[in-house]
Design a protein around this motif. Sequence first.
Motif, PDB file in Angstrom:
ATOM      1  N   ASP A   9       0.826  -1.202   0.000  1.00 20.97           N
ATOM      2  CA  ASP A   9       0.000   0.000   0.000  1.00 20.97           C
ATOM      3  C   ASP A   9       0.866   1.259   0.000  1.00 20.97           C
ATOM      4  O   ASP A   9       0.556   2.241  -0.677  1.00 20.97           O
ATOM      5  N   THR A  10       1.947   1.227   0.782  1.00 17.82           N
ATOM      6  CA  THR A  10       2.843   2.380   0.836  1.00 17.82           C
ATOM      7  C   THR A  10       3.537   2.583  -0.494  1.00 17.82           C
ATOM      8  O   THR A  10       3.639   3.712  -0.996  1.00 17.82           O
ATOM      9  N   ARG A  11       4.017   1.511  -1.087  1.00 19.37           N
ATOM     10  CA  ARG A  11       4.677   1.606  -2.387  1.00 19.37           C
ATOM     11  C   ARG A  11       3.730   2.182  -3.439  1.00 19.37           C
ATOM     12  O   ARG A  11       4.109   3.036  -4.237  1.00 19.37           O
ATOM     13  N   GLU A  12       2.480   1.704  -3.447  1.00 17.52           N
ATOM     14  CA  GLU A  12       1.533   2.183  -4.443  1.00 17.52           C
ATOM     15  C   GLU A  12       1.179   3.647  -4.208  1.00 17.52           C
ATOM     16  O   GLU A  12       0.991   4.414  -5.166  1.00 17.52           O
ATOM     17  N   ALA A  13       1.105   4.043  -2.932  1.00 14.44           N
ATOM     18  CA  ALA A  13       0.829   5.453  -2.629  1.00 14.44           C
ATOM     19  C   ALA A  13       1.961   6.349  -3.147  1.00 14.44           C
ATOM     20  O   ALA A  13       1.714   7.434  -3.684  1.00 14.44           O
ATOM     21  N   ILE A  14       3.197   5.883  -2.985  1.00 14.50           N
ATOM     22  CA  ILE A  14       4.342   6.642  -3.474  1.00 14.50           C
ATOM     23  C   ILE A  14       4.313   6.723  -4.997  1.00 14.50           C
ATOM     24  O   ILE A  14       4.540   7.784  -5.584  1.00 14.50           O
ATOM     25  N   ASN A  23       1.705   6.466  -7.023  1.00 15.23           N
ATOM     26  CA  ASN A  23       0.608   7.330  -7.460  1.00 15.23           C
ATOM     27  C   ASN A  23       0.978   8.802  -7.299  1.00 15.23           C
ATOM     28  O   ASN A  23       0.705   9.633  -8.177  1.00 15.23           O
ATOM     29  N   ALA A  24       1.599   9.122  -6.161  1.00 13.22           N
ATOM     30  CA  ALA A  24       2.029  10.509  -5.927  1.00 13.22           C
ATOM     31  C   ALA A  24       3.098  10.915  -6.936  1.00 13.22           C
ATOM     32  O   ALA A  24       3.106  12.050  -7.429  1.00 13.22           O
ATOM     33  N   VAL A  46       7.278  14.347  -3.655  1.00  8.97           N
ATOM     34  CA  VAL A  46       6.579  13.074  -3.809  1.00  8.97           C
ATOM     35  C   VAL A  46       6.272  12.470  -2.448  1.00  8.97           C
ATOM     36  O   VAL A  46       5.163  11.980  -2.197  1.00  8.97           O
ATOM     37  N   ALA A  47       7.254  12.525  -1.558  1.00  8.61           N
ATOM     38  CA  ALA A  47       7.064  11.969  -0.210  1.00  8.61           C
ATOM     39  C   ALA A  47       5.941  12.699   0.523  1.00  8.61           C
ATOM     40  O   ALA A  47       5.097  12.072   1.183  1.00  8.61           O
ATOM     41  N   ALA A  53       2.612  11.650  -0.755  1.00  6.22           N
ATOM     42  CA  ALA A  53       2.274  10.283  -0.357  1.00  6.22           C
ATOM     43  C   ALA A  53       2.124  10.142   1.149  1.00  6.22           C
ATOM     44  O   ALA A  53       1.687   9.089   1.632  1.00  6.22           O
ATOM     45  N   VAL A  92      11.005   6.821   0.539  1.00  3.62           N
ATOM     46  CA  VAL A  92      10.978   6.797  -0.922  1.00  3.62           C
ATOM     47  C   VAL A  92      12.313   6.285  -1.457  1.00  3.62           C
ATOM     48  O   VAL A  92      12.364   5.436  -2.350  1.00  3.62           O
TER      49      VAL A  92
END
Length: 211
Positions: free
Chosen positions: A25-30, A32-33, A51-52, A55, A62
């Motif tokens: 989930d964290t990887r995908e949020a990063i 997407n951002a 980006v961070a 996200a 990141v």
Amino acid sequence: MSRPDAGAARPASPRRTGRRPGNPDTREAILNAARKAFAERGYDATPIRAVAAAAGVDPALVHHYFGAKEELFRAAMAIPVDPAELVPRVLAGGPAEVGERLVRTFLTVWDSPAGVAAVALLRSAVSNQWTARLLREFLTTQILRRVVAQLDLDPAEVPLRGALVATQIAGLAMMRYVIHLEPVASASPDTLAATIGPTLQRYLTGPLDAA
């Protein structure tokens, strides 16, 4: 029946090596951002910290997941090849035939299994504004910039020369991989490199004035 010795040492579990995969989930949020930031700001104007922040994570996270900004950009684009490895092939042998080598290298990648993702990206860019911006940033900052930086060019002409090369490469990709226009769709890379390469060569190193 005797019980196992409670004090006996248990076999050590194998140690994991390499970068941990992290929270999906964290990887995908990063990612997407990153896609949004790169599309809105462009590659050069997008720092890792922006980006961070988008996200909601620390910039160090990141870097932990993706490394440098260049690697984050490739991950956001889902590009399976590293331009830093391809561009030296284009430049090998000097500037005299860089146009032909650029076409041949481009076709070698797109005709390979790795080209499936590139074709999907190209199809998406036709109808999706965000993908089109990302593709434009990838072509200009990761490929064309690396090529023209090694040529002895007038800095004032570099943007136009790069854009002209991009029109030829994008047009070739559309005709060969999306529209499947014959005989371009089935022509050999050598044939296309020999016929289209000189046009790219003129765009890169030839005169740009009407005369």
